[in-house]
Design a protein around this motif. Structure first.
Motif, PDB file in Angstrom:
ATOM      1  N   MET A 128       0.922  -1.174  -0.065  1.00  0.00           N
ATOM      2  CA  MET A 128      -0.129  -0.071   0.010  1.00  0.00           C
ATOM      3  C   MET A 128       1.037   1.414  -0.081  1.00  0.00           C
ATOM      4  N   ALA A 129       1.946   1.100   0.780  1.00  0.00           N
ATOM      5  CA  ALA A 129       2.806   2.475   0.572  1.00  0.00           C
ATOM      6  C   ALA A 129       3.278   2.643  -0.709  1.00  0.00           C
ATOM      7  N   ARG A 269       4.724  -0.022  10.402  1.00  0.00           N
ATOM      8  CA  ARG A 269       5.512  -0.591   9.289  1.00  0.00           C
ATOM      9  C   ARG A 269       5.146   0.206   7.879  1.00  0.00           C
ATOM     10  N   TYR A 270       4.057   0.561   7.769  1.00  0.00           N
ATOM     11  CA  TYR A 270       3.480   1.513   6.723  1.00  0.00           C
ATOM     12  C   TYR A 270       4.310   2.965   6.719  1.00  0.00           C
ATOM     13  N   LEU A 271       4.188   3.506   8.027  1.00  0.00           N
ATOM     14  CA  LEU A 271       4.778   4.675   8.055  1.00  0.00           C
ATOM     15  C   LEU A 271       6.250   4.907   7.698  1.00  0.00           C
ATOM     16  N   ALA A 272       6.968   3.709   8.253  1.00  0.00           N
ATOM     17  CA  ALA A 272       8.222   3.704   7.860  1.00  0.00           C
ATOM     18  C   ALA A 272       8.528   3.581   6.539  1.00  0.00           C
ATOM     19  N   VAL A 273       7.781   2.869   5.711  1.00  0.00           N
ATOM     20  CA  VAL A 273       7.918   2.616   4.392  1.00  0.00           C
ATOM     21  C   VAL A 273       7.687   3.731   3.377  1.00  0.00           C
ATOM     22  N   GLY A 279       9.154  10.556   2.069  1.00  0.00           N
ATOM     23  CA  GLY A 279       9.870  11.494   2.743  1.00  0.00           C
ATOM     24  C   GLY A 279       9.145  11.457   4.090  1.00  0.00           C
ATOM     25  N   ALA A 280       9.838  11.718   5.174  1.00  0.00           N
ATOM     26  CA  ALA A 280       9.531  11.863   6.507  1.00  0.00           C
ATOM     27  C   ALA A 280       8.256  12.907   6.619  1.00  0.00           C
TER      28      ALA A 280
END
Length: 375
Positions: A128-129, A269-273, A279-280
């Motif tokens: 999804m990312a 995990r999604y937020l990290a990918v 970008g952060a």
């Protein structure tokens, strides 16, 4: 059992396309029915660009589109998601004809297995990312896909259309009260967001992301294989739909009851990918929307259950020919065993204990709200 697709009509449509001119009838084989909206036909011994091919034959349009518009929408979904390498390629479109009233799509057949939860949640998050990280096309190039400029309002519009079926759904009084409270919250939240004019993160989203709509390929990648509802809207809706109780227990092949910590790890995990790919700053901007959109997704899922239950009841007494529509949830249009499974799931999700369980994520101390806030 519903009638399967007309194989001779499929063959006529296929051989009209140059890439499939040499296909023989004996190469076409109907697969077992696993969904409410499509049949699938394999093409044995044929590979294009080194990939196996599958025919996706609509039995209905879940958006009530006419046959041509439904095919165009689905084709665009496959073409655009395939760019992420997390969706099947589109190889051709078979035009509707007398024996093939809704037409068909020729798409890549994915060699894979159903996801195992919670172990494959990281693969779903990564898929999804990657889709959400595709660049937004210019506004004029987003059609035919729907474009929700205000994703919260877009989600609420769908919810309200489905909520119109609630009075006829025969709900338990406690269930009706719980859903009414959630609707009141959603309307107030949408009004607040609209009044504030708060910019919302938007992306190409998949919309129908329950785990049963993915396969895990030989490389361990999650591939979304049911693509007909993609649009430009809120990434948080996809994440919610992949991980709420009514999704993770929907499909027998992928059924699992996730712990709060497992759901929180999926979001992490999604937020990290997403931070790696977009970008952060983008990931940080998305994060405050995740829980409110999870609550909206809950309402979208539950009101769909009410709609399905009502339309099933109507179909048992209605003159089907007089009420013909490309959106057809009647039992005659699906495998009876599948209809029975869906009926059981719908009744479960509309029951007071299960509604309370799902609402506890945002209404009870120590639930997902706090876990996510501590990531």
């Amino acid at each position: 059992m519903p009638d399967g697709p007309d194989i001779d009509a499929l063959l006529r449509g296929l051989t009209a396309l140059p890439a499939f001119a040499g296909v023989a009838r004996e190469q076409l084989a109907l697969m077992p029915t696993t969904g409410l909206a499509h049949d699938h036909v394999t093409m044995e011994g044929l590979r294009l660009e080194g990939r196996a091919v599958l025919l996706r034959v609509p039995r209905q349009s879940q958006f009530a589109f006419n046959a041509a518009d439904n095919l165009a929408y689905q084709a665009a979904c496959f073409e655009r998601v395939a760019v992420s390498a997390r969706g099947p390629r589109l190889f051709g479109v078979l035009a509707p004809d007398a024996g093939l009233p809704m037409g068909a799509l020729a798409v890549e057949r994915i060699d894979g297995r159903p996801p195992h939860l919670p172990g494959d949640l990281p693969a779903l998050a990564e898929a999804m990312a990657r889709v959400h990280s595709l660049p937004l096309p210019p506004e004029g190039a987003r059609a035919p896909l729907a474009d929700h400029r205000d994703p919260v309002a877009g989600a609420l519009t769908e919810i309200e259309a489905q909520a119109a079926f609630l009075p006829e759904a025969g709900l338990d009084r406690e269930s009706a009260r719980a859903i009414a409270e959630e609707l009141a919250w959603a309307r107030a939240y949408a009004a607040e967001i609209a009044e504030a004019g708060t910019p919302q993160p938007r992306a190409l989203v998949l919309t129908d992301t329950h785990p049963g709509n993915f396969l895990i390929d030989r490389q361990g990648r999650a591939i979304i294989v049911d693509l007909e509802k993609a649009l430009y809207g809120a990434p948080g809706i996809d994440l919610a739909h992949a991980s709420v109780y009514s999704s993770t227990t929907w499909d027998v092949a992928t059924s699992a009851e996730l712990e709060v910590g497992e759901v929180a790890a999926f979001y992490a995990r999604y937020l990290a990918v997403a931070a790696e790919l977009r970008g952060a700053a983008w990931a940080a901007r998305l994060r405050p929307w995740l829980l409110p959109l999870r609550r909206l997704l809950f309402l979208r899922a539950i009101t769909w259950c009410a709609k399905w239950q009502v339309l099933q009841a109507r179909a048992r007494t209605a003159d089907k020919a007089a009420a013909e529509s490309t959106e057809d949830w009647s039992a005659e249009n699906s495998d009876p065993a599948l209809v029975a499974h869906v009926a059981g799931r719908v009744a479960l999700y509309l029951s007071p204990p299960v509604l309370a369980r799902m609402r506890s994520e945002w209404l009870s101390p120590g639930a997902l709200t706090e876990v996510l806030s501590d990531q």
